[in-house]
Motif scaffolding. Sequence first.
Motif, PDB file in Angstrom:
ATOM      1  N   PRO A 138      56.348  -7.929 -42.101  1.00 60.60           N
ATOM      2  CA  PRO A 138      56.041  -8.541 -40.799  1.00 60.60           C
ATOM      3  C   PRO A 138      57.120  -8.227 -39.769  1.00 60.60           C
ATOM      4  CG  PRO A 138      56.752 -10.214 -42.386  1.00 60.60           C
ATOM      5  CD  PRO A 138      56.535  -8.932 -43.158  1.00 60.60           C
ATOM      6  N   GLY A 139      56.702  -7.608 -38.673  1.00 67.56           N
ATOM      7  CA  GLY A 139      57.661  -7.202 -37.662  1.00 67.56           C
ATOM      8  C   GLY A 139      58.547  -6.062 -38.086  1.00 67.56           C
ATOM      9  N   GLY A 140      58.293  -5.501 -39.272  1.00 65.20           N
ATOM     10  CA  GLY A 140      59.085  -4.397 -39.778  1.00 65.20           C
ATOM     11  C   GLY A 140      60.450  -4.775 -40.289  1.00 65.20           C
ATOM     12  N   VAL A 141      60.723  -6.071 -40.453  1.00 66.91           N
ATOM     13  CA  VAL A 141      62.050  -6.538 -40.851  1.00 66.91           C
ATOM     14  C   VAL A 141      61.936  -7.666 -41.864  1.00 66.91           C
ATOM     15  CG1 VAL A 141      63.186  -5.876 -38.700  1.00 66.91           C
ATOM     16  CG2 VAL A 141      62.124  -8.137 -38.885  1.00 66.91           C
ATOM     17  N   ASN A 142      63.063  -7.998 -42.491  1.00 65.81           N
ATOM     18  CA  ASN A 142      63.118  -9.111 -43.429  1.00 65.81           C
ATOM     19  C   ASN A 142      63.953 -10.280 -42.920  1.00 65.81           C
ATOM     20  OD1 ASN A 142      61.493  -8.384 -45.771  1.00 65.81           O
ATOM     21  ND2 ASN A 142      62.873  -6.639 -45.933  1.00 65.81           N
ATOM     22  N   SER A 143      64.411 -10.190 -41.687  1.00 63.27           N
ATOM     23  CA  SER A 143      65.075 -11.300 -41.010  1.00 63.27           C
ATOM     24  C   SER A 143      64.831 -11.103 -39.524  1.00 63.27           C
ATOM     25  CB  SER A 143      66.571 -11.326 -41.317  1.00 63.27           C
ATOM     26  OG  SER A 143      67.198 -12.449 -40.716  1.00 63.27           O
ATOM     27  N   ALA A 144      64.351 -12.142 -38.857  1.00 58.45           N
ATOM     28  CA  ALA A 144      63.808 -11.977 -37.513  1.00 58.45           C
ATOM     29  C   ALA A 144      64.796 -11.381 -36.520  1.00 58.45           C
ATOM     30  CB  ALA A 144      63.287 -13.328 -37.000  1.00 58.45           C
ATOM     31  N   VAL A 145      66.063 -11.759 -36.614  1.00 64.27           N
ATOM     32  CA  VAL A 145      67.040 -11.310 -35.617  1.00 64.27           C
ATOM     33  C   VAL A 145      67.189  -9.791 -35.609  1.00 64.27           C
ATOM     34  CG1 VAL A 145      69.081 -11.453 -37.098  1.00 64.27           C
ATOM     35  CG2 VAL A 145      69.312 -11.820 -34.645  1.00 64.27           C
ATOM     36  N   ARG A 146      66.886  -9.152 -36.720  1.00 67.29           N
ATOM     37  CA  ARG A 146      67.041  -7.691 -36.786  1.00 67.29           C
ATOM     38  C   ARG A 146      66.066  -6.973 -35.860  1.00 67.29           C
ATOM     39  NH1 ARG A 146      67.385  -7.628 -43.413  1.00 67.29           N
ATOM     40  NH2 ARG A 146      69.151  -9.069 -43.524  1.00 67.29           N
ATOM     41  N   ALA A 147      64.979  -7.628 -35.510  1.00 65.21           N
ATOM     42  CA  ALA A 147      63.995  -7.020 -34.620  1.00 65.21           C
ATOM     43  C   ALA A 147      64.327  -7.258 -33.151  1.00 65.21           C
ATOM     44  CB  ALA A 147      62.603  -7.563 -34.931  1.00 65.21           C
ATOM     45  N   ALA A 148      65.457  -7.927 -32.849  1.00 64.76           N
ATOM     46  CA  ALA A 148      65.822  -8.187 -31.453  1.00 64.76           C
ATOM     47  C   ALA A 148      66.137  -6.893 -30.717  1.00 64.76           C
ATOM     48  CB  ALA A 148      67.020  -9.136 -31.392  1.00 64.76           C
ATOM     49  N   ILE A 149      66.552  -5.863 -31.451  1.00 67.91           N
ATOM     50  CA  ILE A 149      66.854  -4.572 -30.841  1.00 67.91           C
ATOM     51  C   ILE A 149      65.555  -3.895 -30.441  1.00 67.91           C
ATOM     52  CG2 ILE A 149      67.872  -2.304 -31.242  1.00 67.91           C
ATOM     53  CD1 ILE A 149      69.728  -3.669 -33.304  1.00 67.91           C
ATOM     54  N   GLU A 150      65.470  -3.458 -29.204  1.00 70.96           N
ATOM     55  CA  GLU A 150      64.243  -2.828 -28.723  1.00 70.96           C
ATOM     56  C   GLU A 150      64.500  -1.378 -28.329  1.00 70.96           C
ATOM     57  OE1 GLU A 150      62.885  -5.375 -25.568  1.00 70.96           O
ATOM     58  OE2 GLU A 150      61.905  -6.736 -26.974  1.00 70.96           O
ATOM     59  N   PRO A 151      63.536  -0.474 -28.474  1.00 65.74           N
ATOM     60  CA  PRO A 151      62.171  -0.755 -28.930  1.00 65.74           C
ATOM     61  C   PRO A 151      62.056  -0.921 -30.442  1.00 65.74           C
ATOM     62  CG  PRO A 151      62.403   1.576 -28.477  1.00 65.74           C
ATOM     63  CD  PRO A 151      63.695   0.940 -28.053  1.00 65.74           C
ATOM     64  N   TYR A 152      63.109  -0.545 -31.172  1.00 66.07           N
ATOM     65  CA  TYR A 152      63.104  -0.743 -32.616  1.00 66.07           C
ATOM     66  C   TYR A 152      64.548  -0.707 -33.107  1.00 66.07           C
ATOM     67  CZ  TYR A 152      62.989   4.316 -31.914  1.00 66.07           C
ATOM     68  OH  TYR A 152      63.224   5.583 -31.444  1.00 66.07           O
ATOM     69  N   PRO A 153      64.824  -1.372 -34.243  1.00 63.47           N
ATOM     70  CA  PRO A 153      66.192  -1.375 -34.764  1.00 63.47           C
ATOM     71  C   PRO A 153      66.553  -0.015 -35.361  1.00 63.47           C
ATOM     72  CG  PRO A 153      64.718  -2.480 -36.287  1.00 63.47           C
ATOM     73  CD  PRO A 153      63.895  -2.163 -35.065  1.00 63.47           C
ATOM     74  N   PHE A 154      67.846   0.278 -35.381  1.00 64.97           N
ATOM     75  CA  PHE A 154      68.271   1.461 -36.124  1.00 64.97           C
ATOM     76  C   PHE A 154      68.505   1.058 -37.576  1.00 64.97           C
ATOM     77  CE2 PHE A 154      72.306  -0.330 -34.648  1.00 64.97           C
ATOM     78  CZ  PHE A 154      73.150  -0.190 -35.742  1.00 64.97           C
ATOM     79  N   PHE A 155      68.301   1.993 -38.473  1.00 63.71           N
ATOM     80  CA  PHE A 155      68.445   1.758 -39.901  1.00 63.71           C
ATOM     81  C   PHE A 155      69.787   2.316 -40.365  1.00 63.71           C
ATOM     82  CE2 PHE A 155      64.135   0.809 -39.353  1.00 63.71           C
ATOM     83  CZ  PHE A 155      63.592   0.266 -40.503  1.00 63.71           C
ATOM     84  N   VAL A 156      70.532   1.525 -41.124  1.00 67.32           N
ATOM     85  CA  VAL A 156      71.851   1.946 -41.594  1.00 67.32           C
ATOM     86  C   VAL A 156      71.723   2.655 -42.936  1.00 67.32           C
ATOM     87  CG1 VAL A 156      74.098   1.138 -42.404  1.00 67.32           C
ATOM     88  CG2 VAL A 156      73.108   0.177 -40.319  1.00 67.32           C
TER      89      VAL A 156
END
Length: 448
Positions: free
Chosen positions: A18-36
Amino acid sequence: MNDDNSRELYDRALSVMPGGVNSAVRAAIEPYPFFVQKGDGGHVIDADGNRLVDWVMGLGPLLLGHDLPDQVRAAIQQNASEGPMYGTPTEVEVDLAEFVVRHVPSVEKIRFVNSGTEATTSAVRLARGYTGRNKIVVMQGGYHGAQESTLVEGDAENPQPSSAGVPHSFAEHTLPVPFNDEDAMRAVFEEHGEDIAAVMTEPILGNYGIVSPEDGYLEFLRELTDEHGSLFILDEVITGFRVGGLGCAQSEFGVTPDITTFGKIIGGGFPVGAIGGKAHIIEQFAPSGPVFQAGTFSGHPVTMAAGLETLQFAAENGVYDHVNGLGERLRTDLSEIVADQAPEYTVVGTDSMFKVIFTRAGPGKNSLDEACTDGCRQNPTCPRYDHCPKNAADVKNAETERWRRVFWGQMKAQGIFLSQNQFECQFVSYAHTDEDVERTLEAYKEAL
């Protein structure tokens, strides 16, 4: 910066999470989070090979940075190689418990769990079970994990669930008041004192931009709860073993809570939580008492070893001198940059925590000579005092969208990874260097 791989990974993640993440705050980065892809000292390297100075540090747990010292790494590897877990006690959990009890003045006994959320959930249940009362007082905007008793907004007269799925009947027992507001707290106790099981607060609001208590506020809470037979719970999930060193923030502020919740650093970067406090209260947990609490992975040997070795390394190797020194330099130099380029903004933090809050008003560039130079300390003589954030609402009223949508991206473009929104802390680790600080300060000058 190229981000093709992160974009592709996020596209895949959206299909299965859901939302492409497992913790909501990680999706705050727009348009998408970077992956480490991996960490390296005080840096992270993302899926596209971009290297960034990391001031997020896993949202706080990584006191030592991404490269663990040999003794910490060896303890983790040894415990992992001997077996994943057992469902029985192990010696290392006793060792870590003894270390915490020895260094944190208010903790006589401790129960380990698996997350900060689990720690605060169990602390609330413990307070209710111990006192026989139902209501919990929290600070507006304070965060105590994803649990029903604290996902509450509004005020003490009209508490409301802040999330779908939390029944109103739960929210009715939680009374939110503004941080640093003694009058509001007295009013709540006058109205509900006989049914208040506990007041729960962070010593410093750490999930709302870093807001320090005014002088005497925590002592006031300690006295008020004593007066009414309620418990005082200090949530040190963020500040524990970061602010105030091994004695935690409570030692720095000189207050003694009945219960302390821990997380993050106490597990050395692995999933952890803990509830510590006075022996006769903590012993109310099962099996010695009537308050049920249990967990398959509680006291996990790898986590316990990571936490113990991290804290022992910090005690023996000048870790706090290093991280606090870099934190002070960041805050001091940021104060000078802000005074010159954005005098309405507020630099906040203490020890190894720092942040710039995009507050909307200030005394003006020519009135800042006597301002706090090492982060806001709620000093009434400071010319910024009437403008610096006193509670979560003050931070929420800052230019949070400018911080997230404009400033954050400008900092990332310069190779600086800051927390994902205006509200989360930023942290210094033992792996950070003077060069990292200098590079970051130059990036702030450019972005502000």
